[in-house]
Write a protein that holds these residues in place. Structure first.
Motif, PDB file in Angstrom:
ATOM      1  N   LEU A 236       0.919  -1.371  -0.047  1.00 31.70           N
ATOM      2  CA  LEU A 236       0.109  -0.141   0.010  1.00 31.70           C
ATOM      3  C   LEU A 236       1.018   1.358   0.115  1.00 31.70           C
ATOM      4  O   LEU A 236       2.072   1.375   0.454  1.00 31.70           O
ATOM      5  N   ILE A 237       0.294   2.257  -0.533  1.00 26.95           N
ATOM      6  CA  ILE A 237       0.943   3.599  -0.620  1.00 26.95           C
ATOM      7  C   ILE A 237       0.356   4.513   0.384  1.00 26.95           C
ATOM      8  O   ILE A 237      -0.928   4.912   0.313  1.00 26.95           O
ATOM      9  N   ARG A 238       1.173   5.083   1.150  1.00 28.26           N
ATOM     10  CA  ARG A 238       0.741   6.234   2.299  1.00 28.26           C
ATOM     11  C   ARG A 238       0.921   7.635   1.976  1.00 28.26           C
ATOM     12  O   ARG A 238       2.355   7.858   1.861  1.00 28.26           O
ATOM     13  N   ILE A 239       0.169   8.366   1.614  1.00 32.06           N
ATOM     14  CA  ILE A 239       0.287   9.781   1.279  1.00 32.06           C
ATOM     15  C   ILE A 239      -0.771  10.667   2.144  1.00 32.06           C
ATOM     16  O   ILE A 239      -1.658  10.086   2.408  1.00 32.06           O
ATOM     17  N   LYS A 240      -0.352  12.038   2.377  1.00 28.24           N
ATOM     18  CA  LYS A 240      -1.386  12.564   2.878  1.00 28.24           C
ATOM     19  C   LYS A 240      -2.419  13.099   1.750  1.00 28.24           C
ATOM     20  O   LYS A 240      -2.333  13.108   0.638  1.00 28.24           O
ATOM     21  N   GLY A 241      -3.833  13.172   2.352  1.00 29.60           N
ATOM     22  CA  GLY A 241      -5.013  13.697   1.354  1.00 29.60           C
ATOM     23  C   GLY A 241      -5.299  12.610   0.398  1.00 29.60           C
ATOM     24  O   GLY A 241      -5.448  12.999  -0.765  1.00 29.60           O
ATOM     25  N   VAL A 245      -6.673  12.936  -3.510  1.00 28.55           N
ATOM     26  CA  VAL A 245      -5.700  12.669  -4.622  1.00 28.55           C
ATOM     27  C   VAL A 245      -6.287  11.547  -5.424  1.00 28.55           C
ATOM     28  O   VAL A 245      -6.167  11.551  -6.669  1.00 28.55           O
ATOM     29  N   CYS A 246      -6.829  10.478  -4.768  1.00 34.14           N
ATOM     30  CA  CYS A 246      -7.402   9.416  -5.642  1.00 34.14           C
ATOM     31  C   CYS A 246      -8.600   9.894  -6.276  1.00 34.14           C
ATOM     32  O   CYS A 246      -8.976   9.267  -7.500  1.00 34.14           O
ATOM     33  N   PHE A 274      -3.038   1.559 -20.114  1.00 37.12           N
ATOM     34  CA  PHE A 274      -2.304   2.169 -19.324  1.00 37.12           C
ATOM     35  C   PHE A 274      -3.333   2.393 -17.872  1.00 37.12           C
ATOM     36  O   PHE A 274      -2.734   2.149 -16.807  1.00 37.12           O
ATOM     37  N   ALA A 275      -4.577   2.996 -18.182  1.00 32.39           N
ATOM     38  CA  ALA A 275      -5.376   3.112 -17.180  1.00 32.39           C
ATOM     39  C   ALA A 275      -5.743   2.136 -16.474  1.00 32.39           C
ATOM     40  O   ALA A 275      -5.817   2.042 -15.127  1.00 32.39           O
ATOM     41  N   ILE A 276      -6.059   0.743 -16.978  1.00 36.28           N
ATOM     42  CA  ILE A 276      -6.614  -0.254 -16.328  1.00 36.28           C
ATOM     43  C   ILE A 276      -5.497  -1.061 -15.581  1.00 36.28           C
ATOM     44  O   ILE A 276      -5.946  -1.359 -14.511  1.00 36.28           O
ATOM     45  N   ILE A 277      -4.405  -1.266 -16.285  1.00 37.93           N
ATOM     46  CA  ILE A 277      -3.477  -2.081 -15.653  1.00 37.93           C
ATOM     47  C   ILE A 277      -2.488  -1.394 -14.672  1.00 37.93           C
ATOM     48  O   ILE A 277      -2.085  -2.057 -13.744  1.00 37.93           O
ATOM     49  N   LEU A 278      -2.328  -0.137 -14.730  1.00 35.79           N
ATOM     50  CA  LEU A 278      -1.392   0.697 -14.217  1.00 35.79           C
ATOM     51  C   LEU A 278      -2.001   1.608 -13.283  1.00 35.79           C
ATOM     52  O   LEU A 278      -2.089   1.737 -11.873  1.00 35.79           O
ATOM     53  N   MET A 279      -2.888   2.479 -13.631  1.00 39.81           N
ATOM     54  CA  MET A 279      -3.499   3.565 -13.012  1.00 39.81           C
ATOM     55  C   MET A 279      -4.374   3.076 -11.850  1.00 39.81           C
ATOM     56  O   MET A 279      -4.527   3.489 -10.735  1.00 39.81           O
ATOM     57  N   PHE A 280      -5.347   2.140 -12.137  1.00 45.08           N
ATOM     58  CA  PHE A 280      -6.174   1.783 -11.268  1.00 45.08           C
ATOM     59  C   PHE A 280      -5.796   0.948 -10.141  1.00 45.08           C
ATOM     60  O   PHE A 280      -6.122   1.232  -8.939  1.00 45.08           O
ATOM     61  N   ILE A 286      -3.091   3.467  -3.109  1.00 46.65           N
ATOM     62  CA  ILE A 286      -3.041   5.018  -2.460  1.00 46.65           C
ATOM     63  C   ILE A 286      -4.329   4.995  -1.562  1.00 46.65           C
ATOM     64  O   ILE A 286      -4.004   5.245  -0.311  1.00 46.65           O
ATOM     65  N   GLY A 287      -5.559   4.526  -1.937  1.00 56.20           N
ATOM     66  CA  GLY A 287      -6.542   4.740  -1.347  1.00 56.20           C
ATOM     67  C   GLY A 287      -6.663   3.843   0.051  1.00 56.20           C
ATOM     68  O   GLY A 287      -7.011   3.967   1.031  1.00 56.20           O
ATOM     69  N   ALA A 288      -6.287   2.477  -0.225  1.00 55.97           N
ATOM     70  CA  ALA A 288      -6.103   1.504   0.878  1.00 55.97           C
ATOM     71  C   ALA A 288      -5.142   1.971   2.127  1.00 55.97           C
ATOM     72  O   ALA A 288      -5.090   1.460   3.143  1.00 55.97           O
ATOM     73  N   GLY A 289      -4.033   2.484   1.440  1.00 55.33           N
ATOM     74  CA  GLY A 289      -2.879   2.873   2.441  1.00 55.33           C
ATOM     75  C   GLY A 289      -3.222   4.412   3.214  1.00 55.33           C
ATOM     76  O   GLY A 289      -2.382   4.607   3.960  1.00 55.33           O
ATOM     77  N   GLY A 290      -3.943   5.101   2.701  1.00 58.53           N
ATOM     78  CA  GLY A 290      -4.509   6.465   3.414  1.00 58.53           C
ATOM     79  C   GLY A 290      -5.212   6.394   4.632  1.00 58.53           C
ATOM     80  O   GLY A 290      -5.840   5.355   4.718  1.00 58.53           O
TER      81      GLY A 290
END
Length: 382
Positions: A236-241, A245-246, A274-280, A286-290
Motif C-alpha cells: 500500500l502507498i501512504r500519502i497525505k490527502g 488525490v485518488c 495504461f489506465a486499467i493495468i497501472l493507474m487503477f 493509495i486509497g487503501a494506504g491512506g
C-alpha cells in the motif's frame, strides 16, 4: 444476533475505498447523462467514463480477497455464495422493478421494440431479471440487445458473480506466484484486444453473443484478479490527502478525451491499457494506504460508499427515460442538461431511499435467516 460472531470484523476497514467507489459511481451517472448528447464513442464529454466499470472490478477483487481470504477454514463455498448473494442481489431486484415500472414511458425511436412489447413479455423479462440470468438477444424488448434490458448495468453484476465463483472454486487456493502469472496473462490478453482489436476501447460486454461475451470476460479477468493480487501483496502507498488525490486521479482518467480518433484506434487502446493495468491499481493502493482526517471527510466517504452500489444499479432506468425523451423531442443540450442535473439528484435520492428503506433491512433479515451461526456479514464488502 450472536454476541460472538463466527467471522469477527476485526480487520481494519478501508473508508477511502468506500468513498472512491462512490466517486466513480457518481461519475458513471454523469457519464450516462452526457452520453445522450455525444452521438458516438469518439465525442463523449466524459469520454472514458465507461472505465469506471473496470475500476469497480479491480476494487471488488481487492475487497473480496481482503474480506474472505482468511475465512475459508471456517466458511464453506455455499456460505460464501450466500454472503455475496445477500450483499448484491436485493438491489438487483429494485433496479429491475424500477426498469419495469418506467419501461413503457421510455418508448421512442431510439428504443424501437418498446411499443410492440406485450405486458406478459415485460413481466417475464422482469422475473428473469430478478435472478440475474442473462437474456439471449432473441428475448430483447428494447432494441439494444442487452442481456438485462430493464436495467442495463446489471451486465457487470453478471460478470461479478462469475468472478466470485471463479475465486471460490479456484483462485482462493492458488499461490501468490501462480496468481501473479495468471494476472500477467490476463493483462496481455487485455492489451492485445485493446491495441490490435477492432475498437481501441473496452466498450461492451452487455450482450449474449460471442463478441460481447469476449469483451465482458476481458474486462473482468484482469482487474478483478489483479485486485486480489494487490490485496495479497499488501503493498500500500501512504500519502497525505489520499481521498482527494485518488478522487482527482479517477476523474482525470475518466475525463481524458478519446486519443487517436478513428484513424489510430490503437492509440486509445494503449491509453486504456495504461489506465486499467497501472493507474487503477495505483489508485487502490493509495486509497487503501491512506487515512481519513476529520469527521466531515469520514462522513463524505461513508455516504459515498453507502450509495455507490445502489446508485449504480438503480440509475439506468432513469437514463433510458431521459435518452428516450431527448431523442423523441430532439431536445438540445443547453435545455436538456437541466433535466439531466435533476436526474442526477433524483438518482441519489432513489439510491439512498432504496438503501435505507429496503436494502439494509432486507440484508439484515436475510443474514439473520440464512447465514451460518446467525452472523451478519462484515462491513468490508465489495
Amino acid at each position: 444476533m450472536n454476541a460472538s460472531p463466527a467471522y469477527p470484523d476485526s480487520k481494519k476497514h478501508y473508508p477511502i475505498l468506500d468513498g472512491l467507489r462512490g466517486v466513480a459511481a457518481l461519475l458513471v451517472v454523469a457519464f450516462h447523462v452526457l452520453e445522450t448528447y455525444s452521438g458516438n464513442r469518439f465525442n463523449q464529454i466524459i469520454n472514458h467514463g465507461y472505465l469506471a466499470v473496470d475500476f469497480f472490478f479491480l476494487l471488488s477483487g481487492f475487497v473480496v480477497a481482503y474480506a474472505y481470504d482468511d475465512r475459508w477454514g471456517k466458511m464453506s463455498q455455499w456460505d460464501f455464495y450466500k454472503r455475496r448473494l445477500i450483499r448484491l442481489q436485493p438491489m438487483v431486484i429494485v433496479g429491475t422493478i424500477i426498469g419495469a415500472l418506467l419501461f413503457y414511458f421510455q418508448a421512442s425511436p431510439v428504443f424501437p421494440l418498446i411499443a410492440g412489447t406485450p405486458v406478459w413479455k415485460l413481466l417475464l423479462v422482469m422475473v428473469v431479471g430478478f435472478t440475474m440470468i442473462p437474456l439471449p438477444i432473441s428475448m430483447d424488448i428494447r432494441g439494444w440487445q442487452e442481456m438485462h434490458p430493464l436495467d442495463g448495468p446489471a451486465w457487470s453484476l453478471f460478470f461479478e458473480y462469475i468472478a466470485n465463483i471463479m475465486y471460490a472454486l479456484f483462485f482462493r487456493k492458488v499461490s501468490q506466484k501462480v496468481l501473479a502469472v495468471l494476472v500477467v496473462i490476463f493483462a496481455g490478453l487485455l492489451v492485445r484486444y485493446l491495441v490490435m482489436g477492432p475498437q481501441g476501447d473496452v466498450i461492451g460486454g452487455w450482450s449474449i453473443d460471442k463478441t460481447q461475451l469476449n469483451i465482458g470476460f476481458l474486462r473482468m479477468l484482469y482487474p478483478f484478479f489483479a485486485g486480489i493480487l494487490l490485496s495479497r501483496m499488501g503493498k500500500l502507498i501512504r500519502i497525505k490527502g489520499a481521498f482527494t488525490v485518488c478522487s482527482l486521479l479517477i476523474a482525470l482518467v475518466l475525463f481524458i478525451p478519446r486519443i487517436g480518433g478513428t484513424e489510430h484506434l490503437w492509440m486509445n487502446g494503449l491509453y486504456e491499457s495504461f489506465a486499467i493495468i497501472l493507474m487503477f491499481p495505483l489508485i487502490v493502493a493509495i486509497g487503501a494506504g491512506g487515512h481519513i482526517d476529520g469527521k466531515f471527510s469520514a462522513k463524505v466517504c461513508r455516504f459515498f460508499g453507502d450509495i455507490s452500489y445502489p446508485i449504480y444499479i438503480t440509475h439506468y432506468p432513469l437514463i433510458y427515460l431521459y435518452t428516450g425523451w431527448v431523442s423523441k423531442n430532439k431536445v438540445p443540450m443547453e435545455y436538456g442538461i437541466w433535466f439531466g442535473l435533476l436526474l442526477f439528484v433524483v438518482s441519489i435520492v432513489i439510491a439512498y431511499a432504496s438503501l435505507k428503506l429496503y436494502d439494509e433491512p432486507v440484508r439484515k433479515w436475510l443474514a439473520k435467516r440464512f447465514l451460518a451461526k446467525k452472523t451478519v456479514e462484515a462491513n468490508i464488502v465489495a
